[in-house]
Scaffold this motif. Structure first.
Motif, PDB file in Angstrom:
ATOM      1  N   GLN B 339       0.828  -1.198   0.000  1.00  0.00           N
ATOM      2  CA  GLN B 339       0.000   0.000   0.000  1.00  0.00           C
ATOM      3  C   GLN B 339       0.865   1.250   0.000  1.00  0.00           C
ATOM      4  N   ASN B 340       0.240   2.345  -0.474  1.00  0.00           N
ATOM      5  CA  ASN B 340       0.901   3.640  -0.415  1.00  0.00           C
ATOM      6  C   ASN B 340       1.032   4.062   1.028  1.00  0.00           C
ATOM      7  N   LYS B 341       2.176   4.645   1.369  1.00  0.00           N
ATOM      8  CA  LYS B 341       2.313   5.140   2.737  1.00  0.00           C
ATOM      9  C   LYS B 341       1.271   6.198   2.999  1.00  0.00           C
ATOM     10  N   SER B 342       0.931   6.931   1.949  1.00  0.00           N
ATOM     11  CA  SER B 342      -0.009   8.015   2.159  1.00  0.00           C
ATOM     12  C   SER B 342      -1.444   7.521   2.152  1.00  0.00           C
ATOM     13  N   HIS B 343      -1.653   6.278   1.662  1.00  0.00           N
ATOM     14  CA  HIS B 343      -3.015   5.722   1.660  1.00  0.00           C
ATOM     15  C   HIS B 343      -3.485   5.730   3.081  1.00  0.00           C
ATOM     16  N   SER B 344      -4.155   6.766   3.434  1.00  0.00           N
ATOM     17  CA  SER B 344      -4.259   6.961   4.860  1.00  0.00           C
ATOM     18  C   SER B 344      -5.216   5.971   5.484  1.00  0.00           C
ATOM     19  N   ASP B 345      -4.686   5.393   6.521  1.00  0.00           N
ATOM     20  CA  ASP B 345      -5.548   4.695   7.446  1.00  0.00           C
ATOM     21  C   ASP B 345      -6.534   5.695   8.006  1.00  0.00           C
ATOM     22  N   GLU B 346      -6.097   6.941   8.056  1.00  0.00           N
ATOM     23  CA  GLU B 346      -6.965   7.997   8.601  1.00  0.00           C
ATOM     24  C   GLU B 346      -8.290   8.048   7.856  1.00  0.00           C
ATOM     25  N   GLU B 347      -8.182   7.954   6.515  1.00  0.00           N
ATOM     26  CA  GLU B 347      -9.379   8.101   5.693  1.00  0.00           C
ATOM     27  C   GLU B 347     -10.365   6.982   5.992  1.00  0.00           C
ATOM     28  N   VAL B 348      -9.840   5.750   6.025  1.00  0.00           N
ATOM     29  CA  VAL B 348     -10.715   4.617   6.319  1.00  0.00           C
ATOM     30  C   VAL B 348     -11.267   4.731   7.732  1.00  0.00           C
ATOM     31  N   MET B 349     -10.410   5.122   8.665  1.00  0.00           N
ATOM     32  CA  MET B 349     -10.835   5.249  10.060  1.00  0.00           C
ATOM     33  C   MET B 349     -11.977   6.242  10.189  1.00  0.00           C
ATOM     34  N   SER B 350     -11.879   7.360   9.456  1.00  0.00           N
ATOM     35  CA  SER B 350     -12.940   8.359   9.627  1.00  0.00           C
ATOM     36  C   SER B 350     -14.250   7.839   9.063  1.00  0.00           C
ATOM     37  N   ARG B 351     -14.159   7.037   8.003  1.00  0.00           N
ATOM     38  CA  ARG B 351     -15.394   6.459   7.463  1.00  0.00           C
ATOM     39  C   ARG B 351     -15.983   5.442   8.428  1.00  0.00           C
ATOM     40  N   VAL B 364     -26.367  -1.356  18.245  1.00  0.00           N
ATOM     41  CA  VAL B 364     -26.152  -2.780  17.988  1.00  0.00           C
ATOM     42  C   VAL B 364     -24.757  -3.107  17.455  1.00  0.00           C
ATOM     43  N   GLY B 365     -23.916  -2.119  17.155  1.00  0.00           N
ATOM     44  CA  GLY B 365     -22.579  -2.402  16.662  1.00  0.00           C
ATOM     45  C   GLY B 365     -22.568  -2.796  15.197  1.00  0.00           C
ATOM     46  N   VAL B 366     -21.371  -3.132  14.680  1.00  0.00           N
ATOM     47  CA  VAL B 366     -21.239  -3.563  13.277  1.00  0.00           C
ATOM     48  C   VAL B 366     -20.481  -4.877  13.181  1.00  0.00           C
ATOM     49  N   THR B 367     -20.868  -5.660  12.173  1.00  0.00           N
ATOM     50  CA  THR B 367     -20.093  -6.857  11.846  1.00  0.00           C
ATOM     51  C   THR B 367     -19.216  -6.527  10.639  1.00  0.00           C
ATOM     52  N   ALA B 368     -18.329  -7.450  10.289  1.00  0.00           N
ATOM     53  CA  ALA B 368     -17.460  -7.231   9.127  1.00  0.00           C
ATOM     54  C   ALA B 368     -18.302  -7.099   7.856  1.00  0.00           C
ATOM     55  N   SER B 369     -19.369  -7.877   7.745  1.00  0.00           N
ATOM     56  CA  SER B 369     -20.204  -7.768   6.543  1.00  0.00           C
ATOM     57  C   SER B 369     -20.915  -6.431   6.456  1.00  0.00           C
ATOM     58  N   ASP B 370     -21.395  -5.919   7.594  1.00  0.00           N
ATOM     59  CA  ASP B 370     -22.010  -4.587   7.597  1.00  0.00           C
ATOM     60  C   ASP B 370     -21.024  -3.565   7.065  1.00  0.00           C
ATOM     61  N   ALA B 371     -19.814  -3.627   7.603  1.00  0.00           N
ATOM     62  CA  ALA B 371     -18.795  -2.657   7.215  1.00  0.00           C
ATOM     63  C   ALA B 371     -18.453  -2.796   5.739  1.00  0.00           C
ATOM     64  N   ALA B 372     -18.378  -4.041   5.255  1.00  0.00           N
ATOM     65  CA  ALA B 372     -18.032  -4.260   3.851  1.00  0.00           C
ATOM     66  C   ALA B 372     -19.055  -3.609   2.944  1.00  0.00           C
ATOM     67  N   LEU B 373     -20.325  -3.747   3.293  1.00  0.00           N
ATOM     68  CA  LEU B 373     -21.396  -3.157   2.486  1.00  0.00           C
ATOM     69  C   LEU B 373     -21.296  -1.638   2.475  1.00  0.00           C
ATOM     70  N   PRO B 379     -15.226  -8.175   2.152  1.00  0.00           N
ATOM     71  CA  PRO B 379     -15.401  -8.478   3.580  1.00  0.00           C
ATOM     72  C   PRO B 379     -14.081  -8.767   4.302  1.00  0.00           C
ATOM     73  N   ALA B 380     -13.157  -9.451   3.626  1.00  0.00           N
ATOM     74  CA  ALA B 380     -11.877  -9.746   4.281  1.00  0.00           C
ATOM     75  C   ALA B 380     -11.134  -8.460   4.592  1.00  0.00           C
ATOM     76  N   MET B 381     -11.132  -7.517   3.637  1.00  0.00           N
ATOM     77  CA  MET B 381     -10.472  -6.224   3.849  1.00  0.00           C
ATOM     78  C   MET B 381     -11.202  -5.451   4.935  1.00  0.00           C
ATOM     79  N   ALA B 382     -12.543  -5.529   4.904  1.00  0.00           N
ATOM     80  CA  ALA B 382     -13.321  -4.800   5.911  1.00  0.00           C
ATOM     81  C   ALA B 382     -12.942  -5.283   7.303  1.00  0.00           C
TER      82      ALA B 382
END
Lengths: 179, 436
Positions: B339-351, B364-373, B379-382
């Protein structure tokens, strides 16, 4: 807001992650602190001195959210309290835990105060009387766990404030105060 | 610390060499890299010195230039000397004395007939380098370009002539016959070119650029004219059309770094080349690409001199040592991605944060599938992202017979000394509202 008997439960008692042992270190430390405070508060208010890890201690589960602590989690939280000196494991298998919501030293001070309040400076009493006699009704000493009481008395004996002696029957110990 | 303009000589002897962000030289059109050595100094023999000495760098020999790149950031600037400027290479005599010193090459170059000494202080095949240096200098690759450039300008500058014969006496290509004849001539020269190339693999490498552009032309021809008469000649040479199509590789890297040309520095240079190459597939994949996908892309572009999966992995692990904008990352699950060093984890984190602070997900929280959608990723990346968010303290987990769910982490907001207090600000209050 939930209640257990007359004890007001904090809001986070209904937060599902509260019942899962957190893997991330910082989060787990926070979680441990909250469990420590809750357990000690509850035990003090309900005068609970002993927790059996496999027993149905009310705090260990919340049926409203259908969650309960795993064995590992229970042991982790209780061990944390032991580590701070506010509890002791009674067995190597870590199945029974003595809760010291007052430390032994604190109990010793309470006993001394009790002695002064009731003018018992040179008297003799049985150990049993200290925990269930008329003088102790309504005080903190009422219903105190016997093990804890003996430890506090031994502490005071070492300081020369009293003397312990065996009584007429096999398990009836007595105390002579010399406060 | 050396002064800033240390390698622009007193009389401007060296040219500045362009380098990529990973420290690889930017090659010009038709320029092919031939050899690489490390720990090289370049000194001026004359007294007084005609340029400031260059110390401790990598020396890269190409068909057109000698390029020197500093190996530490000591203020020196990547420099080059065109081989065209070299007027004489002094012969290298081995003597008893030379066995104890670092090997050196002396040559004379313009402007000003300056005598230059290259000192090789590192390990590396010095004799091989010297041979290649002579080859490249004698090869005069830069002259072919000038010739072809002047030819094209010449043919365009004449006046329009009528008839079959042009002003300069050559047969003009007119009409259909002319077109066919032109094609015929082109194919014949292609034919010859291919024959020469295949007979000598060394020659093949030096004709790499030519081969690659030929391959591209032929591929297009095959695709557009399935049974053209010109195709038959090639079929005989290379077998069936299908084979030839398979042989047509994507146009990619012209001068692949090979173990031979870079010697002991193979992995380092491969590492830098990989860092350059990786940029575009990374962008296309949205900032993160698995190591296996990159293996496929990279080898496909190299064409020959394929690298092994182990070489690829080693090259990626070397990135830590250099200042390149990409990184290798291993998730706890074992999955390895680039991955790019600049590919910010920040961006994903804020989402993710936005997702878990909605009223419903607070409750109720989120599951990996919820997040993937919601995040529109696999889903694996999520799941990896959720786990990362948990490690960062943004989320915490809830394990139950229903499975694993993640919640916004409220623990930091609760005061252990005052467990019944809920602060006015903060998500804890939001959560209480959501659950009441």
């Amino acid at each position: 807001m939930q209640k257990l008997a007359n004890f007001k439960l904090p809001q986070f008692f209904s937060y599902p992650p509260y019942f899962t042992l957190q893997p991330v270190r910082d989060t787990r430390e926070k979680q441990i602190q909250l469990w420590k405070e809750l357990i000690l508060d509850y035990c003090k208010s309900q005068k609970i001195f002993l927790i059996g890890i496999e027993e149905d201690f009310p705090l260990f589960s919340n049926s409203a959210i259908d969650r309960s602590l795993s064995h590992e989690a229970r042991e982790t939280f209780l061990s944390a309290i032991v580590g701070e000196g506010r509890a002791e494991w009674l067995d190597k298998g870590h199945r029974k835990c003595l809760i010291l919501w007052h430390r032994i030293q604190d109990w010793a001070d309470i006993i001394l105060q009790f002695v002064r309040d009731n003018g018992l400076e040179d008297s003799v009493m049985t150990v049993e009387e200290i925990r269930s006699g008329t003088e102790s009704l309504g005080t903190e000493l009422e219903g105190i766990d016997r093990t804890i009481l003996m430890r506090a008395l031994k502490l005071l004996e070492n300081k020369g404030k009293l003397a312990l002696f065996k009584g007429t029957s096999a398990d009836d110990e007595g105390v002579k105060f010399s406060v | 610390m050396a002064s800033g303009s240390s390698s622009i000589g007193i009389d401007g002897f060296f040219e500045n060499a362009e380098v990529t962000t990973s420290g690889r030289p930017v090659l010009r059109r038709n320029e092919v890299e031939c050899f690489l050595l490390s720990s090289v100094d370049i000194d001026s023999e004359d007294d007084p010195p005609r340029f400031t000495a260059l110390r401790s760098g990598n020396l890269i020999l190409t068909t057109h230039r000698l390029i020197w790149i500093p190996s530490q950031s000591n203020g020196a600037v990547p420099s080059s000397v065109p081989l065209a400027a070299v007027t004489h290479i002094f012969s290298h005599k081995k003597s008893i004395k030379s066995m104890f010193h670092s090997p050196r090459i002396r040559f004379q170059a313009n402007p000003g007939s300056i005598v230059v000494t290259i000192v090789f202080r590192g390990k590396g095949d010095f004799d091989e380098f010297l041979t290649k240096l002579w080859e490249c200098w004698r090869g005069r690759a830069w002259e072919e370009e000038e010739k072809s450039e002047s030819e094209t300008s010449r043919s365009g500058s004449g006046t329009v002539a009528q008839g079959l014969y042009g002003n300069d006496g050559t047969v003009r290509m007119v009409g259909l016959a002319g077109i066919l004849r032109k094609e015929q001539e082109q194919w014949e020269s292609t034919d010859k070119s291919l024959q020469d190339a295949f007979q000598d693999l060394n020659a093949l490498m030096s004709k790499a650029k030519e081969m690659v552009s030929l391959a591209e032309k032929m591929r297009q021809k095959l695709l557009s004219a399935p049974s053209s008469q010109n195709g038959s000649t090639d079929d005989e040479e290379m077998g069936s059309k299908e084979e030839m199509q398979q042989w047509m590789l994507s146009v990619g890297i012209i001068s692949p770094v090979t173990k031979e040309s870079a010697g002991a520095l193979y992995h380092q240079e491969l590492s830098r080349q990989l860092a350059d190459f990786v940029r575009i597939p990374l962008e296309q994949a949205g900032g993160m690409i698995s190591l296996t996908d990159m293996y496929y892309h990279f080898n496909r572009a190299r064409g020959t001199e394929l690298i092994s999966p182990d070489d690829l992995w080693q090259a990626c692990t070397l990135w830590e040592k250099f200042d390149v904008p990409v990184m290798l990352r291993k998730f706890d699950s074992g999955v390895m991605v680039i991955q790019n060093k600049s590919h910010s984890d920040e961006e994903v984190m804020s989402r993710i944060k936005m997702l878990v602070t909605k009223t419903e997900t607070l409750r109720v929280g989120v599951t990996a599938s919820d997040a993937a959608l919601t995040l529109k990723i696999a889903p694996a990346m999520a799941k990896e992202h959720l786990l990362t968010a948990e490690t960062k303290g943004l989320l915490c987990r809830d394990m139950s017979p229903d499975g694993l769910r993640f919640y916004f982490n409220l623990f930091p907001e609760i005061d252990p000394t005052n467990i019944h207090i809920v602060k006015d600000f903060g998500t804890y209050g939001e959560w209480i509202k959501a659950t009441s």
